[in-house]
Scaffold this active site. Sequence first.
Site, PDB file in Angstrom:
ATOM      1  N   MET A  72       0.860  -1.182   0.000  1.00 52.35           N
ATOM      2  CA  MET A  72       0.000   0.000   0.000  1.00 52.35           C
ATOM      3  C   MET A  72       0.893   1.227   0.000  1.00 52.35           C
ATOM      4  O   MET A  72       1.838   1.327   0.781  1.00 52.35           O
ATOM      5  CB  MET A  72      -0.976   0.003   1.183  1.00 52.35           C
ATOM      6  CG  MET A  72      -0.398  -0.009   2.562  1.00 52.35           C
ATOM      7  SD  MET A  72      -1.754   0.122   3.754  1.00 52.35           S
ATOM      8  CE  MET A  72      -0.865  -0.095   5.292  1.00 52.35           C
ATOM      9  N   ARG A 114      -3.243  -2.443  10.861  1.00 49.72           N
ATOM     10  CA  ARG A 114      -3.061  -2.037  12.247  1.00 49.72           C
ATOM     11  C   ARG A 114      -3.244  -3.212  13.198  1.00 49.72           C
ATOM     12  O   ARG A 114      -2.496  -3.355  14.172  1.00 49.72           O
ATOM     13  CB  ARG A 114      -4.028  -0.893  12.584  1.00 49.72           C
ATOM     14  CG  ARG A 114      -3.600   0.422  11.950  1.00 49.72           C
ATOM     15  CD  ARG A 114      -4.628   1.533  12.102  1.00 49.72           C
ATOM     16  NE  ARG A 114      -4.069   2.775  11.571  1.00 49.72           N
ATOM     17  CZ  ARG A 114      -4.735   3.916  11.473  1.00 49.72           C
ATOM     18  NH1 ARG A 114      -6.016   3.974  11.852  1.00 49.72           N
ATOM     19  NH2 ARG A 114      -4.149   4.995  10.991  1.00 49.72           N
ATOM     20  N   TYR A 142       4.831   2.778  12.391  1.00 50.38           N
ATOM     21  CA  TYR A 142       4.143   2.648  11.102  1.00 50.38           C
ATOM     22  C   TYR A 142       2.692   2.205  11.263  1.00 50.38           C
ATOM     23  O   TYR A 142       2.261   1.796  12.319  1.00 50.38           O
ATOM     24  CB  TYR A 142       4.908   1.775  10.113  1.00 50.38           C
ATOM     25  CG  TYR A 142       5.245   0.338  10.415  1.00 50.38           C
ATOM     26  CD1 TYR A 142       4.650  -0.410  11.420  1.00 50.38           C
ATOM     27  CD2 TYR A 142       6.196  -0.313   9.611  1.00 50.38           C
ATOM     28  CE1 TYR A 142       4.965  -1.743  11.619  1.00 50.38           C
ATOM     29  CE2 TYR A 142       6.535  -1.639   9.800  1.00 50.38           C
ATOM     30  CZ  TYR A 142       5.907  -2.353  10.813  1.00 50.38           C
ATOM     31  OH  TYR A 142       6.231  -3.674  11.009  1.00 50.38           O
ATOM     32  N   GLU A 143       1.950   2.366  10.181  1.00 49.37           N
ATOM     33  CA  GLU A 143       0.490   2.179  10.155  1.00 49.37           C
ATOM     34  C   GLU A 143      -0.227   3.114  11.121  1.00 49.37           C
ATOM     35  O   GLU A 143      -1.247   2.769  11.702  1.00 49.37           O
ATOM     36  CB  GLU A 143       0.110   0.710  10.443  1.00 49.37           C
ATOM     37  CG  GLU A 143       0.734  -0.296   9.534  1.00 49.37           C
ATOM     38  CD  GLU A 143       0.531   0.017   8.054  1.00 49.37           C
ATOM     39  OE1 GLU A 143      -0.418   0.750   7.727  1.00 49.37           O
ATOM     40  OE2 GLU A 143       1.340  -0.436   7.241  1.00 49.37           O
ATOM     41  N   GLY A 144       0.299   4.311  11.292  1.00 50.12           N
ATOM     42  CA  GLY A 144      -0.271   5.293  12.204  1.00 50.12           C
ATOM     43  C   GLY A 144       0.443   5.248  13.531  1.00 50.12           C
ATOM     44  O   GLY A 144       0.291   4.281  14.286  1.00 50.12           O
TER      45      GLY A 144
END
Length: 598
Positions: free
Chosen positions: A162, A295, A439-441
């Site tokens: 992504m 997440r 990562y991923e927020g």
Amino acid sequence: MPSYTAPLRDMRFVYHELIDGDSLQELPAYAEATPDTVDAVLEEAGKLCRDVLQPLNRGGDEEGCTYENGVVRTPAGFKEAYAAFVEGGWPSLAADPDYGGQGLPHLLNTLVEELICSANLSFGTYPGLTHGAYRALHAHASQELKDRYLPKLAEGTWTGTMCLTEPHCGTDLGLVRTKAETNDDGSYAISGTKIYISCGEHDLAENIVHLVLARLPGAPAGTKGISLFVVPKFLPNEDGTPGVRNGVSCGGIEHKMGLNASATCVMNFEGATGWLVGESNKGMRQMFTMMNLARLAVGIQGIGLSEASYQGAVQYAHDRKQGRGLNGPRYPDRKADPIVVHPDVRRMLLTMRAYTEGMRALGAWVAREADIADAHPDADRRQQGDDLVALMTPVVKALFTDLGYDVTNLGVQIHGGSGYVRETGMEQFVRDCRIAQIYEGANGIQGLDLVGRKMPAHTGRSLRRFFHPVANFLAEHQDNKELAPFVQPLSKGFGRLQTVTGWLAQKGLSDPEEAGAAATDYLRLIGLVALGYMWARTAQVALAHTGDDGDGFYAAKLATARFFMQKLLPQTGALVSQIMSGKDALMDVPESAFALSA
């Protein structure tokens, strides 16, 4: 270097006894998920991780990925390991049978993902990103795109990524500049640069499928004007084989603190051919399908590294001889006692164990509810499952990775100086785990998501999906004397959570900075109570087996549950004080106070 043994006994306990995963086979979609099938899958996954993936972990970290003239090569042994992974059918485990998948529950896939993360997290990122891309396309793509890409992603011969972040924007995706222009044949020309793209280029698979956020001409500003496109490395031929090279290339790889065998790439799109996924200007909603799954998967990375670190620490604590027990020698025939006899070493080991096994239980419960949300025939029950998963996604991501970092650091501490050198392998777990908090927020964003979106959503409906089971459990067992050492501490923690939730809801409505100041602490608070709930349920199951506990498994569960209630859950009291002190200690400090002095 630490060895690794798959924690199959505990996984079977969680799946079959604690959260009733066997009931999933009552759903038509998961009819094949019999107890024997589940156990066989876990057994084989354990062997793969022990014999194939774990032996490559340290070497992959030392060698890392290499980049030359746009080509990325993974470390020695990775290509062969990935071929074995694909041949074993592991990428298809939880994929739709209509596209070549095995159709097994997400719950089972989550446990397998944990095993992979423990054995070789860098390796696990390649199929992990692929599964996320598969899920996003499965949920939002046209039938033509599904037929073209899903079978290849499910079998693992193609991998996925992504592509969100750009040099000037990370969390604030409304600033995305990558553009998409319409081609005459209905495809789009994608141009722009994406950074920090995990597994963006590598030599494991014959094709790589990128999911890319970009803007169409005249699109609205901000996140409302973002669309999602599928952009393959090689354009597929009519027969499904990779064709000519697309206009996408790797401009370099990052040199990182950890996860060195996972290629983190700069990806350049230069008029690359792509196809719109779903509706235009709905890309954020579509990408969140992949992001939310990612997440949850990142949270599982925290469990996997915690388990690996705990196993290494336990082995060392038994082997390392140092000093004597404080009440006298435990092993008088030896020159020194093993460090496992010392109270502080036990404190660290039990902390590692309580967090790791508690996270495994909580993560499995959330995964089970994800299966309910996907496949239950009753719409109300599907909604309940979806609500709980939505609420717990930021908790699983942030809490599990924060605790994973804490646990892996304890693993180093137990080893002392030996943990600080590379040869023991313990420091790699710390380095690999550190990115999971980012990562991923980043985890601070997860707290904001929890208090700003999930807590007030649908007038608190998602929150009730967690509060009600806990309240019902406490009411049902409030008079159970055997369970009192577990129910009473949980009741105190839950009461604190309820009080703070009401306070925060009121304060946050009038002043968003109050919610922002409390977000991280509130996430930790709800996470600790959720772990306490799982440990109380664990104690309930274990108490029913006191008469048939030949290997001491259930006694160990009770001991660990007691430790959690007495030594870890009381943190909720301090968190309440921190949250209800308000924002002033943070926001009254002038910005000029953060300036560097000469």
